[in-house]
Motif scaffolding. Structure first.
Motif, PDB file in Angstrom:
ATOM      1  N   VAL A 161     -41.012  31.868  80.845  1.00 36.64           N
ATOM      2  CA  VAL A 161     -40.890  30.651  80.049  1.00 36.64           C
ATOM      3  C   VAL A 161     -39.474  30.558  79.481  1.00 36.64           C
ATOM      4  CG1 VAL A 161     -43.337  30.551  79.429  1.00 36.64           C
ATOM      5  CG2 VAL A 161     -41.737  31.833  77.975  1.00 36.64           C
ATOM      6  N   GLY A 162     -39.110  29.364  79.016  1.00 38.03           N
ATOM      7  CA  GLY A 162     -37.778  29.190  78.449  1.00 38.03           C
ATOM      8  C   GLY A 162     -37.693  27.932  77.613  1.00 38.03           C
ATOM      9  N   PHE A 163     -36.576  27.805  76.927  1.00 41.40           N
ATOM     10  CA  PHE A 163     -36.319  26.626  76.102  1.00 41.40           C
ATOM     11  C   PHE A 163     -34.833  26.321  76.151  1.00 41.40           C
ATOM     12  CE2 PHE A 163     -35.004  24.633  72.144  1.00 41.40           C
ATOM     13  CZ  PHE A 163     -35.881  23.562  72.058  1.00 41.40           C
ATOM     14  N   VAL A 201     -13.444  16.945  70.856  1.00 45.40           N
ATOM     15  CA  VAL A 201     -14.814  17.004  70.370  1.00 45.40           C
ATOM     16  C   VAL A 201     -15.483  18.217  70.990  1.00 45.40           C
ATOM     17  CG1 VAL A 201     -15.157  14.558  69.888  1.00 45.40           C
ATOM     18  CG2 VAL A 201     -15.504  15.427  72.196  1.00 45.40           C
ATOM     19  N   THR A 202     -16.586  18.649  70.395  1.00 43.44           N
ATOM     20  CA  THR A 202     -17.259  19.859  70.840  1.00 43.44           C
ATOM     21  C   THR A 202     -18.735  19.567  71.086  1.00 43.44           C
ATOM     22  OG1 THR A 202     -15.755  21.185  69.503  1.00 43.44           O
ATOM     23  CG2 THR A 202     -17.750  22.267  70.313  1.00 43.44           C
ATOM     24  N   ALA A 203     -19.241  19.995  72.214  1.00 45.66           N
ATOM     25  CA  ALA A 203     -20.654  19.806  72.546  1.00 45.66           C
ATOM     26  C   ALA A 203     -21.328  21.167  72.693  1.00 45.66           C
ATOM     27  CB  ALA A 203     -20.803  19.010  73.831  1.00 45.66           C
ATOM     28  N   PRO A 204     -22.428  21.412  71.996  1.00 42.12           N
ATOM     29  CA  PRO A 204     -23.102  22.707  72.035  1.00 42.12           C
ATOM     30  C   PRO A 204     -24.179  22.787  73.111  1.00 42.12           C
ATOM     31  CG  PRO A 204     -24.094  21.357  70.348  1.00 42.12           C
ATOM     32  CD  PRO A 204     -23.027  20.508  71.004  1.00 42.12           C
ATOM     33  N   SER A 205     -24.588  23.998  73.423  1.00 39.74           N
ATOM     34  CA  SER A 205     -25.751  24.228  74.290  1.00 39.74           C
ATOM     35  C   SER A 205     -26.419  25.531  73.849  1.00 39.74           C
ATOM     36  CB  SER A 205     -25.346  24.311  75.765  1.00 39.74           C
ATOM     37  OG  SER A 205     -24.440  25.384  75.985  1.00 39.74           O
ATOM     38  N   LEU A 206     -27.733  25.589  74.027  1.00 46.62           N
ATOM     39  CA  LEU A 206     -28.494  26.773  73.633  1.00 46.62           C
ATOM     40  C   LEU A 206     -29.663  26.942  74.600  1.00 46.62           C
ATOM     41  CD1 LEU A 206     -29.134  29.036  71.553  1.00 46.62           C
ATOM     42  CD2 LEU A 206     -30.518  27.353  70.322  1.00 46.62           C
ATOM     43  N   TYR A 207     -29.807  28.146  75.171  1.00 47.47           N
ATOM     44  CA  TYR A 207     -30.886  28.419  76.120  1.00 47.47           C
ATOM     45  C   TYR A 207     -31.541  29.762  75.784  1.00 47.47           C
ATOM     46  CZ  TYR A 207     -28.638  24.749  78.846  1.00 47.47           C
ATOM     47  OH  TYR A 207     -28.089  23.564  79.253  1.00 47.47           O
ATOM     48  N   PHE A 208     -32.860  29.795  76.020  1.00 55.47           N
ATOM     49  CA  PHE A 208     -33.648  30.999  75.758  1.00 55.47           C
ATOM     50  C   PHE A 208     -34.633  31.182  76.909  1.00 55.47           C
ATOM     51  CE2 PHE A 208     -37.820  32.495  74.346  1.00 55.47           C
ATOM     52  CZ  PHE A 208     -37.507  33.729  73.793  1.00 55.47           C
ATOM     53  N   SER A 209     -34.779  32.416  77.390  1.00 57.17           N
ATOM     54  CA  SER A 209     -35.748  32.695  78.463  1.00 57.17           C
ATOM     55  C   SER A 209     -36.491  33.985  78.160  1.00 57.17           C
ATOM     56  CB  SER A 209     -35.034  32.803  79.820  1.00 57.17           C
ATOM     57  OG  SER A 209     -34.242  33.981  79.881  1.00 57.17           O
ATOM     58  N   LYS A 210     -37.735  34.051  78.654  1.00 57.30           N
ATOM     59  CA  LYS A 210     -38.542  35.255  78.480  1.00 57.30           C
ATOM     60  C   LYS A 210     -39.441  35.448  79.698  1.00 57.30           C
ATOM     61  CE  LYS A 210     -41.820  37.592  75.407  1.00 57.30           C
ATOM     62  NZ  LYS A 210     -40.976  38.804  75.321  1.00 57.30           N
ATOM     63  N   ASP A 221     -34.752  38.815  83.930  1.00 59.03           N
ATOM     64  CA  ASP A 221     -35.561  39.896  83.372  1.00 59.03           C
ATOM     65  C   ASP A 221     -35.555  39.848  81.845  1.00 59.03           C
ATOM     66  OD1 ASP A 221     -36.197  41.008  85.880  1.00 59.03           O
ATOM     67  OD2 ASP A 221     -34.280  42.088  85.935  1.00 59.03           O
ATOM     68  N   GLY A 222     -36.615  40.373  81.253  1.00 59.45           N
ATOM     69  CA  GLY A 222     -36.681  40.529  79.817  1.00 59.45           C
ATOM     70  C   GLY A 222     -36.561  39.215  79.067  1.00 59.45           C
ATOM     71  N   ASN A 240     -23.858  35.601  75.677  1.00 65.25           N
ATOM     72  CA  ASN A 240     -25.159  35.874  76.300  1.00 65.25           C
ATOM     73  C   ASN A 240     -25.664  37.245  75.848  1.00 65.25           C
ATOM     74  OD1 ASN A 240     -24.617  33.554  78.172  1.00 65.25           O
ATOM     75  ND2 ASN A 240     -23.077  34.976  78.958  1.00 65.25           N
ATOM     76  N   TYR A 241     -26.983  37.318  75.592  1.00 65.07           N
ATOM     77  CA  TYR A 241     -27.564  38.597  75.162  1.00 65.07           C
ATOM     78  C   TYR A 241     -28.927  38.791  75.816  1.00 65.07           C
ATOM     79  CZ  TYR A 241     -28.635  42.593  72.207  1.00 65.07           C
ATOM     80  OH  TYR A 241     -28.928  43.861  71.756  1.00 65.07           O
ATOM     81  N   LYS A 242     -29.176  40.015  76.276  1.00 64.56           N
ATOM     82  CA  LYS A 242     -30.456  40.387  76.875  1.00 64.56           C
ATOM     83  C   LYS A 242     -31.167  41.378  75.963  1.00 64.56           C
ATOM     84  CE  LYS A 242     -28.557  40.008  81.575  1.00 64.56           C
ATOM     85  NZ  LYS A 242     -28.338  40.730  82.857  1.00 64.56           N
ATOM     86  N   PHE A 243     -32.424  41.078  75.639  1.00 63.94           N
ATOM     87  CA  PHE A 243     -33.215  41.950  74.778  1.00 63.94           C
ATOM     88  C   PHE A 243     -34.017  42.935  75.633  1.00 63.94           C
ATOM     89  CE2 PHE A 243     -32.414  38.095  72.438  1.00 63.94           C
ATOM     90  CZ  PHE A 243     -32.091  38.565  71.158  1.00 63.94           C
TER      91      PHE A 243
END
Length: 473
Positions: free
Chosen positions: A123-125, A106-115, A63-64, A470-473
């Motif tokens: 949609v998402g990225f 070592v450190t590996a990042p991740s980033l996800y976005f959904s709408k 959602d959102g 994690n954050y929900k708008f």
């Protein structure tokens, strides 16, 4: 996303990559912290925006607007015991023991976005690290003629969309833009070559070499003390692929998922540099040896295809407290055949790293326990096959073996809109035997290689610690 920020994001992702051991092959297995907590059995759960990687159809359940940003710290421990590595002549390779060749962490990042756009579309990225390797054995270890160092870096940009047909069927699609770059170094077996030219069939060529050195004012006696030369290659490339997802929701408690991630073709283009400057203390001797080796600085080209994956997964909510999940992932590793390092613009033959990988299956099961309204506990276990067929096809660039993964994790709600995920995993690898022989040798003109045999046993285990917000708008 504003384009001016894209190079900064890619640079941040590439600045901190994994050792080549978390998932089978060069694949980095932890793409989200929530997934890591269940040993990546969560493909049908779709708990947060990281479903973009596991199954983009899961975007339809979110959602959102949501964002999930995390990092996984990999703490490796690996040892190598040499059991008789040799020059191409059969003489012992000599050299030092392989110590501290894996990084401390070592450190590996991740980033996800959904709408969620409406009741049907979302949609998402995603930005994540699909592959990585970082090993540095040094220039003097016993297996230096096969490899002295390797660094493989990759980052994937994955815009995605999901469409919900009805309450039972959802579909997802994503485009994969993958940037990959690699570095590889190895010693050049000058001492072995000189030994081979000192007698027998190579004696005439060896005598000619001595005459050339003397005619130019060099000191041929230094051939007896000659050390190794060194070669290094690098390359980089963008590749394109896609991923698909399907989610079938049987009822409010049960759902099944299928996900496919395509192969991506890469043409890694860069350069090759050969360094003979430290073979002896006499520049004339070094130059004659470099010329006789037929090795010239040039461009470099490596063509490869990453393996595609097909996953089937299930999620079931047993009651208000307990949920279970499972995943089976098939990886078509035979896409990764032998690696041919080409030297365009020269008459030098290819250098071949034999792999001939086999296809593999990864099986994982996991569960969630809602300890309280704000705290959910996770756990999972997985078995992952290695694509390496045998000790004869095990190369120091990837001392891989079958492994077990044991994971625990937790999600803590800070507020109705925000939460933190934590995960810890321990990976236990079977001992990896290596008995790799390069099928070329430094005296050949139709191919490039040292003809060495690297023999030994690798013992490896890893700890992974992950944290995400994690954050929900």
């Amino acid at each position: 996303m504003q384009q001016k920020y894209l190079p900064l994001i890619i640079a941040a992702a590439l600045s901190a990559l994994s050792v080549s051991a978390q998932a089978s092959g060069y694949r980095f297995g932890s793409q989200s912290i929530s997934g890591q907590g269940t040993a990546d059995a969560n493909g049908a759960e779709a708990a947060d925006a990281s479903t973009i990687f596991y199954n983009p159809a899961g975007l339809s359940r979110l959602d959102g607007t949501q964002i999930s940003a995390g990092a996984t710290v990999v703490v490796p421990h690996s040892t190598f015991n040499d059991t008789g590595s040799t020059h191409f002549t059969g003489a012992p390779a000599g050299g030092t023991a392989a110590n501290d060749y894996a990084p401390n962490s070592v450190t590996a990042p991740s980033l996800y976005f959904s709408k969620k756009l409406n009741d049907q579309w979302a949609v998402g990225f995603g930005l994540f690290v699909p592959y990585g390797a970082k090993l540095d054995y040094g220039n003097t270890w016993t297996g230096r003629y096969a490899l002295s160092n390797i660094k493989l870096e990759a980052v994937n940009l994955n815009p995605s969309v999901a469409w919900k047909l009805n309450e039972h069927h959802s579909f997802g699609f994503g485009i994969d833009a993958e940037y990959m770059k690699a570095e590889l170094g190895q010693a050049v077996d000058v001492p072995g070559s000189i030994a081979a030219l000192s007698s027998g069939a190579g004696a005439a060529q060896g005598a000619l070499l001595i005459k050339q050195i003397a005619a130019l004012g060099g000191n041929p006696a230094l051939l007896r003390t000659a050390g190794d030369a060194h070669g290094s290659n690098d390359g980089k490339d963008w590749g394109w692929g896609f991923n698909l997802g399907y989610l079938f929701t049987l009822d409010e408690n049960t759902r099944f998922g299928l996900a496919y991630r395509s192969s991506i073709s890469h043409q890694l283009r860069g350069s090759t540099v050969w360094d003979f400057s430290k073979v002896t203390t006499d520049p004339i001797v070094n130059q004659v040896l470099a010329t006789a080796s037929h090795k010239a600085n040039s461009a470099a080209l490596v063509a490869l295809r990453t393996p595609e994956t097909l996953s089937a997964n299930v999620f079931h909510q047993f009651d208000s407290k307990w949920a279970g999940m499972a995943d089976v992932t098939f990886t078509r590793n035979n896409r990764m055949g032998d690696l041919d390092i080409q030297f365009p613009g020269t008459s030098e033959g290819n250098e071949v790293i034999r792999q001939q990988w086999k296809n593999t299956v990864r099986v994982s099961v996991g569960g969630n326990y809602a300890y309280s309204e704000n705290l959910t506990l996770r756990a999972g276990i997985a078995h992952d096959q290695s694509p390496v067929k045998s000790a004869e096809l095990t190369h120091p660039a990837l001392p891989d073996s079958d492994r077990m993964q044991y994971s625990v994790g937790a999600n803590w709600k800070l507020s109705p809109r925000s939460s933190i995920d934590f995960a810890y995993s321990f990976l236990d690898f079977k001992d990896a035997n290596i008995n790799y022989t390069n099928q070329c040798n430094p005296l050949a003109t139709s191919c490039t290689g040292n003809g060495e045999t690297t023999r030994g046993v690798y013992q490896t285990h890893l700890s992974l610690v992950g944290l995400s917000y994690n954050y929900k708008f």
